[in-house]
Motif scaffolding. Structure first.
Motif: not given
Length: 242
Positions: A34-38, A54-59, A130-132, A161-170
């Protein structure tokens, strides 16, 4: 300062926007999906000229996994970058924290992807790391249908925005991990209680039984506990006192 000056101040606009976004993300209460979609929805509403996100993960520096998007088109373009092994999303993760594309169809950095993206009606992109976290990385990708859609203001607000989003996602991922740990302990406690009552075992003996079955069956302890609590039976032929 007049009301018109306050309204025109981009820093005030950005501060107000980020406050709204922070409140919205906090309302998800540790739900990562839900956080990712938000994040995706709020990015389009916050970053000037963004039309899709879009928000993508690279694994493992290899697999691009679209996790959230405002529509099927950005999700498709994320998958296309994995298929072609090129694109601004990948560069934002591995090389530059921010990648801005003014005209994707004529950009020589990713000729194959650029041509395909332009065919789908996307001409501008703005991608942020967004994050590492270990071998897992993330990117937020903004899309627009017009060339030269994004400007310096878009880039500045997008970075904030990306900085705030990374904190919220973590925070959401941390809360989800805590919740999963609590649920696992509850399941194991319930399974121990069943064994203690059924076979007159001590708490240590009951835990020993669960551990032994987990090792013999090469299954996680919590999965063994879940099967016992769901079915009333262990995935083994018998129970031996610890």
């Amino acid at each position: 300062m007049t009301e018109d000056q306050i309204t025109a101040d981009p820093r005030r606009h950005l501060g107000d926007a980020m406050s709204r976004v922070a409140r919205q993300l906090q309302e998800e209460h540790g739900d990562v999906e839900a956080t990712l979609q938000a994040i995706a929805a709020a990015a389009v509403a916050t970053v000037p000229h963004a039309q899709e996100c879009s928000v993508s993960y690279v694994i493992g520096h290899a697999k691009v996994e679209p996790r959230a998007s405002t529509g099927e088109l950005p999700r498709h373009l994320d998958r296309l970058q994995q298929e072609l092994e090129q694109g601004p999303c990948l560069d934002a993760i591995w090389e530059d924290a921010v990648v801005r594309v003014d005209d994707i169809g004529s950009d020589e950095r990713w000729p194959t992807f650029g041509a395909r993206a332009a065919e789908h009606g996307i001409h501008s992109m703005l991608c942020f790391q967004l994050f590492v976290a270990g071998d897992q990385l993330g990117a937020m990708n903004l899309y627009a249908r017009q060339p030269h859609a994004f400007d310096g203001e878009s880039e500045e607000i997008g970075q904030m925005f990306a900085s705030h989003a990374a904190v919220a996602l973590a925070g959401a991922e941390h809360e989800e991990h805590l919740r999963a740990g609590l649920n696992s302990r509850d399941l194991i406690g319930q399974a121990k209680g069943i064994l203690m009552e059924r076979f007159r075992l001590t708490a240590d003996q009951a835990f020993g039984v669960l551990s032994r079955v987990s090792q013999e069956k090469n299954r996680k302890l919590v999965d063994v506990a879940r099967e016992l609590t769901d079915s009333g039976a262990l995935p083994t032929r018998g129970v031996r006192r610890g």
